[in-house]
Design an enzyme around this catalytic site. Structure first.
Site, PDB file in Angstrom:
ATOM      1  N   ASP A 174       0.874  -1.177   0.000  1.00  0.00           N
ATOM      2  CA  ASP A 174       0.000   0.000   0.000  1.00  0.00           C
ATOM      3  C   ASP A 174       0.912   1.229   0.000  1.00  0.00           C
ATOM      4  OD1 ASP A 174      -1.619   2.163   0.655  1.00  0.00           O
ATOM      5  OD2 ASP A 174      -2.865   1.039   2.069  1.00  0.00           O
ATOM      6  N   LYS A 199      -5.912  10.176  -1.937  1.00  0.00           N
ATOM      7  CA  LYS A 199      -4.990  10.971  -1.142  1.00  0.00           C
ATOM      8  C   LYS A 199      -4.028  11.753  -2.052  1.00  0.00           C
ATOM      9  CE  LYS A 199      -7.251   8.649   1.943  1.00  0.00           C
ATOM     10  NZ  LYS A 199      -6.808   7.381   2.467  1.00  0.00           N
TER      11      LYS A 199
HETATM   12  C1  LIG Z   1      -7.396   6.086   2.761  1.00  0.00           C
HETATM   13  C2  LIG Z   1      -6.547   4.887   2.767  1.00  0.00           C
HETATM   14  C3  LIG Z   1      -7.017   3.652   2.278  1.00  0.00           C
HETATM   15  C4  LIG Z   1      -8.431   3.474   1.784  1.00  0.00           C
HETATM   16  O1  LIG Z   1      -8.672   4.205   0.625  1.00  0.00           O
HETATM   17  P1  LIG Z   1     -10.123   4.780   0.210  1.00  0.00           P
HETATM   18  O2  LIG Z   1      -9.851   5.501  -1.050  1.00  0.00           O
HETATM   19  O3  LIG Z   1     -10.578   5.657   1.353  1.00  0.00           O
HETATM   20  O4  LIG Z   1     -11.017   3.602   0.054  1.00  0.00           O
HETATM   21  C5  LIG Z   1      -6.150   2.583   2.275  1.00  0.00           C
HETATM   22  N1  LIG Z   1      -4.880   2.693   2.747  1.00  0.00           N
HETATM   23  C6  LIG Z   1      -4.401   3.856   3.234  1.00  0.00           C
HETATM   24  C7  LIG Z   1      -3.004   3.910   3.736  1.00  0.00           C
HETATM   25  C8  LIG Z   1      -5.210   4.983   3.268  1.00  0.00           C
HETATM   26  O5  LIG Z   1      -4.736   6.139   3.776  1.00  0.00           O
END
Ligand SMILES: *Cc1c(COP(=O)(O)O)cnc(C)c1O
Length: 383
Positions: A174, A199
Site C-alpha cells: 500500500d 490521497k
Molecule cells: C485512505 C486509505 C485507504 C483506503 O482508501 P479509500 O480511497 O478511502 O477507500 C487505504 N490505505 C491507506 C493507507 C489509506 O490512507
C-alpha cells in the site's frame, strides 16, 4: 521516448497521447455506459464502460507509468482496489500483514474476509524475524503499508520482498502515504502496488478512487478479470480528476515534504512538545531505512505535546485555524486529526497504546500552503 522520461515528466506525459477523436490534450470525460457497434462485436475497442472506458484507460496508463509498472487498474476506492487483491485468494489461504495498518484495511481483512475463510496475521515488520516466524504452508500473500499511519514506521520493502521471493509469496504494498514520488515498490520487488488515489495522487480532496499496478502478466489478467467481474470501477469524471491531479504530483509532493521538514524541526525544538514522529528526523527509529528507500520523507507527521492528555490534545486541534480538523490526508490543504478518537477509535486503548497511538497523539497532513502560516497556526494553538 516517453518510457525514458524522468519521474517529474512521467507524471505529465507518461502513457498519455492526445485523444484519438479530436486531438484533445486532456482526455474527454467519456460519460457513457455503452458504445455503438456496427455488427455484433464490431466496435472500436470499447463495448461497455464497466469493462473499458477511454477516460479510465487514460488514467490507468498514467498510473502504470508513474509506478514503473506495465498494467494498471482503477477502482471506485482504495478499499475496492484492496478488495480485488483479496479476491486473488481462496478459503484457507493466509495473509501476513504489517501490524500498524490503515483502519479500513484492518476492517476489510478481519470483518469481511475472515468470514470467507482467509486468515490474517498482523506482525511487526521492523525486522523480517516476525514475518519469517509467521509463514506456514498456507501463507499466500504479504501485505505491507509503509510509512504507517499514524506512527510513520518505515518498513524495508526490499528485505520483505527477498523473503517473499524465497517462499514464493505474493507481496502487495500500500503506497498511499509515500506516493510514487517517494518510492516505487515494484522496483523494490513488490508484485502489486496499491493506492488510495483519494490521497496524494488525486491530491485535492475532491475524489474517492483506488488503483492497482503490477508487472506480472498473469496477475494482471486475474486482476483485470476481477475488476470487470466484480465491477467496483470508478466513473469517468473521477478518473479525469485523478489524472489531472497526477500531473502536478511531483510539484505538490516536493512542497509537502519541504513544509513537513520545517514543521518537524519546529516541533522538535519546541519546549512544549514531547515527541515528533517523522521519518526524516535523525532520531526516528527507521530513519536509516527511510533514507535508503525513499527519495524524501513525505508530508505526514505525528506529535505528542508535553503533559497532554485526551482532552488537551483535542483542545489544541480545535484551536487550529488553518489546519482543518478532518479525516483523510494528501490534499493541498493542511489537515489535523486525533487518531485516538478518530481513525483509531475502534482499536482497544491498550492495543493502540502499544504501538504508540496514545491519547495525546496529534496527526498532521501537511499541505502546500506557505509554511510560515502553518507554523504560526501551530504556535498559537500550542501556546
Ligand atoms: C485512505 C486509505 C485507504 C483506503 O482508501 P479509500 O480511497 O478511502 O477507500 C487505504 N490505505 C491507506 C493507507 C489509506 O490512507
Amino acid at each position: 521516448m516517453k518510457d525514458k522520461l524522468h519521474f517529474n515528466s512521467q507524471t505529465i506525459h507518461g502513457g498519455q497521447e492526445p485523444d484519438k477523436a479530436y486531438g484533445a490534450v486532456m482526455p474527454p470525460i467519456y460519460q457513457t455506459s455503452t458504445y455503438a457497434q456496427t455488427t455484433p462485436g464490431g466496435h472500436k475497442g470499447f463495448e461497455y464502460s464497466r469493462t473499458h472506458n477511454p477516460t479510465r484507460q487514460a488514467l490507468e496508463r498514467a498510473l502504470a507509468s508513474i509506478e514503473a509498472g506495465e498494467f494498471a487498474f482503477a477502482f471506485g476506492s482504495g478499499l475496492a482496489a484492496m478488495d480485488a487483491v483479496l479476491k486473488l485468494l481462496k478459503p484457507g489461504d493466509e495473509v501476513i500483514s504489517t501490524d500498524d495498518l490503515y483502519g479500513g484495511s484492518y476492517r476489510l481483512f478481519t470483518k469481511i474476509y475472515e468470514d470467507f475463510g482467509i486468515h490474517f496475521h498482523f506482525v511487526n515488520m521492523a525486522s523480517t524475524d516476525a514475518l519469517n516466524a509467521a509463514i506456514n504452508e498456507n501463507t499466500r500473500m504479504v501485505w505491507v503499508e509503509t510509512p504507517t499511519n499514524p506512527m510513520m514506521n518505515v518498513i524495508d520493502i526490499k528485505a520483505v520482498a527477498a523473503v517473499c521471493k524465497s517462499k514464493e509469496l505474493l507481496l502487495a504494498v500500500d503506497n498511499t502515504f509515500a506516493s510514487p514520488y517517494l518510492q516505487q515498490p515494484l522496483l523494490l520487488g513488490a508484485d502489486i502496488v496499491m493506492h488510495s488515489a483519494t490521497k496524494y495522487l488525486a491530491g485535492h480532496s475532491d475524489v474517492i478512487l483506488g488503483s492497482l499496478v503490477t508487472n506480472d502478466k498473469h496477475l494482471a489478467e486475474r486482476i483485470g478479470f476481477i475488476q470487470n467481474a466484480s465491477g467496483a470501477v470508478p466513473g469517468p469524471m473521477d478518473c479525469f480528476l485523478t489524472l489531472r491531479g497526477i500531473k502536478t504530483l511531483h510539484v505538490r509532493m516536493q512542497r509537502h515534504c519541504e513544509n513537513a521538514a520545517q514543521i518537524a524541526n519546529y516541533l522538535t525544538s519546541h519546549p512544549k512538545i514531547e515527541k515528533v514522529y517523522w521519518p526524516g528526523l535523525e532520531g526516528h527509529p527507521n530513519h536509516t531505512v527511510a533514507k535508503a528507500q525513499m527519495n524524501d520523507f513525505g508530508g505526514m507527521l505525528s506529535f505528542v505535546p508535553k503533559g497532554a492528555n485526551y482532552n488537551t490534545a483535542i483542545q489544541i486541534i480545535e484551536k487550529l485555524k488553518l489546519f482543518t480538523l478532518a479525516e483523510s490526508l494528501g490534499g493541498v490543504e493542511s489537515l489535523a486529526g486525533h487518531p485516538a478518537s478518530m481513525t483509531h477509535a475502534s482499536i482497544p486503548k491498550n492495543i493502540r497504546e502499544q504501538s504508540g497511538v496514545v491519547d495525546a497523539l496529534i496527526r498532521l497532513s501537511v499541505g502546500i500552503e506557505d509554511v510560515r502560516d502553518l507554523i504560526a497556526d501551530l504556535e498559537q494553538a500550542i501556546a
